[in-house]
Design an enzyme around this catalytic site. Structure first.
Site, PDB file in Angstrom:
ATOM      1  N   GLY A 304       0.811  -1.204   0.000  1.00 26.78           N
ATOM      2  CA  GLY A 304       0.000   0.000   0.000  1.00 26.78           C
ATOM      3  C   GLY A 304       0.847   1.258   0.000  1.00 26.78           C
ATOM      4  N   SER A 305       0.396   2.277   0.724  1.00 22.28           N
ATOM      5  CA  SER A 305       1.011   3.605   0.637  1.00 22.28           C
ATOM      6  C   SER A 305       2.415   3.704   1.198  1.00 22.28           C
ATOM      7  CB  SER A 305       0.121   4.637   1.333  1.00 22.28           C
ATOM      8  OG  SER A 305      -1.101   4.770   0.639  1.00 22.28           O
ATOM      9  N   VAL A 306       2.890   2.682   1.916  1.00 24.48           N
ATOM     10  CA  VAL A 306       4.292   2.670   2.345  1.00 24.48           C
ATOM     11  C   VAL A 306       5.206   2.791   1.124  1.00 24.48           C
ATOM     12  CG1 VAL A 306       6.092   1.221   3.365  1.00 24.48           C
ATOM     13  CG2 VAL A 306       3.853   1.366   4.460  1.00 24.48           C
ATOM     14  N   LYS A 308       4.843   4.605  -1.377  1.00 23.40           N
ATOM     15  CA  LYS A 308       4.945   5.986  -1.860  1.00 23.40           C
ATOM     16  C   LYS A 308       6.298   6.599  -1.505  1.00 23.40           C
ATOM     17  CE  LYS A 308      -0.053   6.754  -1.677  1.00 23.40           C
ATOM     18  NZ  LYS A 308      -1.179   7.299  -0.908  1.00 23.40           N
TER      19      LYS A 308
END
Length: 593
Positions: A304-306, A308
């Protein structure tokens, strides 16, 4: 006619005798070590039938924590009694007085015994050194005070250490025709498997006596103490685990009801594992085929957003982080209005703090158009892919890998996906085909905290002989390949800190902790549904203290509904526990999740 019948009977008798002689030869000369389809070793079975023994040490190597505390076994001083004492008039009263028990309890324990035993089993009476010396000075046949090795009731970092078992086929595959004792244990997972060649038993330490058919001594009442000829074995593996901290972390994870997930805590300075907790737990007595045997902290998961953080590094280096540029964070990644998040127009830094999908989907598309391999390149530069466990040459072992169970991670699976705009956008927010392990994410945070220097992660610091001298050490070493610049690392540090100090940041819960935290959250859709609810992987990854980084920490809860199972409170409580541990204070009970 009568003569013919006689000849037939003689022939039958001769054939029968020949068959019996062949069978006898087969038993005693031909198939002595592998009889029948079951491969029974008749010599060993015969010896076992004529002897009784007490294993004092199974001979397999042991695990220690970074300060030398045992992780897998403990040694206890116990009183060993042999069954043949029931046929003797022995000094039970004197022994009982020495260890502070009644003579009747000793005699009763011997009367009901069928094999040698440690008095008090299953919770043997522990002797002092003076008691041991006093008992052994009595020189009573069948009565011994010895140091015996027992498996710990609770093994810290169980999945990291791994499990052992009997597997003759695998033993032969690994070691060929090398001779081992019957029922030799081998490592089947974790460090037990990776270091099996160091840990496998050279021989057992045991007390042995020979008996007749009724269990009486066959050659008198002498009991032999047998131990391996090599005094340096079994060896010890000194791990990087802090045992006390590990037990605290395990309790913390369980209090927060993490049933599928766990934590990784790294020492940034030495880039070694201080604590690693994986759930579910290993089922006692039934480890094989159990999901609990898997170390979820070295397995691939959707980040997921990790992820990013990787996109941010590439954006910084390619000038896509212009603070004057604004992104519409009231829209979803596909451009539709976002009914859940309406952050309005945000710049790159604020987008990272609130974890705006629209921004990072758009930036990922632009980066992939520049170079279809750019996200993979930066993921490798930040050590998210390729594996991070210590590797190198030791002795005759080339490219030895401490963490053989570690999965390497990935960004794309095909060239078509790399060039697809929609897939690029989804990958930019850590979805689609992106996979990485919690250990790799922790190492990414440690890499950023160190200014871009990426290093191998150590789980074992040294291999030691039984006397404590070191056979070999695993020195700190850098991971091969390109790395981000110190300037890029510094900018990433500020972005990760903004996640916490920004009033709308996804890490704003961590502002008042005793250590200043920098980090990144992640909520990944798994595509798996339960009770009509899609399940998610919940992450928070970061490091602390911000100004003087010492620890990288990842907390993850796998396969939970979107509105349940957050890890922010767990992450916060761990930071508090580490602070209290370092300052010698008693931590308060963790908040409920």
């Amino acid at each position: 006619m009568r003569k013919n019948r006689l000849m037939v009977w003689i022939s039958i008798c001769i054939m029968g005798m020949c068959m019996l002689m062949f069978r006898l030869a087969q038993l005693q000369l031909i198939d002595t070590e592998s009889f029948s389809k079951h491969g029974i070793n008749l010599i060993e079975a015969s010896v076992k039938q004529r002897s009784q023994e007490m294993i004092v040490d199974n001979g397999r190597g042991n695990f220690l924590d970074r300060s030398g505390k045992p992780l897998s076994y403990e040694t206890s001083s116990v009183l060993v009694l042999f069954p043949f004492l029931k046929k003797m008039d022995w000094q039970a009263e004197k022994v009982a007085q020495t260890i502070g028990v009644s003579p009747e309890s000793l005699k009763y324990a011997v009367e009901k015994s069928k094999e040698p035993f440690a008095y008090g089993t299953p919770d043997p009476v522990i002797l002092t050194r003076s008691q041991m010396d006093a008992i052994n000075e009595m020189e009573i046949p069948g009565v011994f005070a010895v140091e015996r090795k027992y498996p710990l009731e609770r093994i810290p970092a169980a999945q990291l250490l791994g499990i052992i078992g009997e597997n003759d086929g695998e033993l032969k595959t690994r070691y060929g025709d090398k001779e081992f004792l019957p029922r030799t244990l081998i490592g089947l997972s974790g460090l037990e498997k990776s270091f099996d060649e160091f840990l496998v038993a050279e021989g057992k330490s045991k007390l042995v006596y020979h008996v007749d058919g009724e269990g009486a001594p066959l050659f008198g009442i002498n009991v032999k103490y047998i131990e391996p000829a090599n005094p340096f074995y079994p060896i010890n593996l000194q791990t990087s685990i802090d045992k006390n901290l590990q037990l605290i972390m395990e309790d913390m994870v369980d209090r927060h009801k993490i049933s599928n997930g766990g934590i990784v805590l790294l020492d940034i300075e030495t880039n070694s594992i201080l604590s690693m907790v994986s759930r579910p737990v290993i089922t006692k007595g039934k480890p094989f085929g159990d999901k609990g045997i898997e170390n979820m902290m070295v397995k691939q998961h959707i980040p997921g957003s990790v992820f990013k953080t990787v996109v941010a590094a590439a954006a910084i280096d390619h000038g896509l982080d212009d603070p004057a540029r604004l992104f519409d964070c009231s829209k979803k990644i596909n451009g539709d209005p976002d009914p859940k998040y309406d952050h309005g127009m945000l710049n790159f830094s604020d987008s990272f703090a609130v974890s705006c999908n629209r921004t990072f989907g758009e930036v990922a598309r632009e980066l992939q158009e520049k170079d279809p391999h750019i996200l993979e390149k930066y993921a490798e530069m930040l050590s998210l892919t390729g594996g991070v466990g210590w590797r190198g040459d030791i002795f005759h072992l080339e490219d030895f890998n401490q963490l053989q169970d570690e999965e390497k991670g990935r960004v794309f699976l095909s060239d078509e996906a790399r060039k697809d705009r929609n897939f690029s956008a989804l990958s930019g927010i850590g979805q689609h085909e992106v996979r990485t392990s919690p250990l790799a994410v922790a190492n990414m945070m440690a890499t950023i905290a160190r200014g871009g220097q990426k290093e191998m992660v150590r789980a074992v610091l040294s291999v030691q002989y039984q006397n404590g001298s070191k056979m070999t050490e695993f020195s700190e070493d850098r991971l091969k390949g390109q790395k981000i610049s110190s300037i890029t690392a510094m900018k990433l540090q500020k972005l990760l800190r903004e996640v916490v100090i920004n009033e709308d940041g996804t890490g704003r819960w961590f502002r008042d902790l005793p250590y200043a935290v920098a980090g990144k959250s992640g909520t990944a859709e798994t595509g798996i549904y339960k009770d009509k609810k899609q399940l998610h992987n919940k992450w928070f990854a970061g490091y602390f203290p911000y100004e003087n980084p010492k620890y990288a920490l990842v907390a993850i809860n796998l396969g939970v509904p979107e509105d349940e199972g957050g890890v922010n409170l767990l992450f916060a409580d761990i930071v508090k526990e580490v602070y209290n541990y370092n300052h010698g204070s008693v931590a308060e009970g963790p908040e409920s999740n």
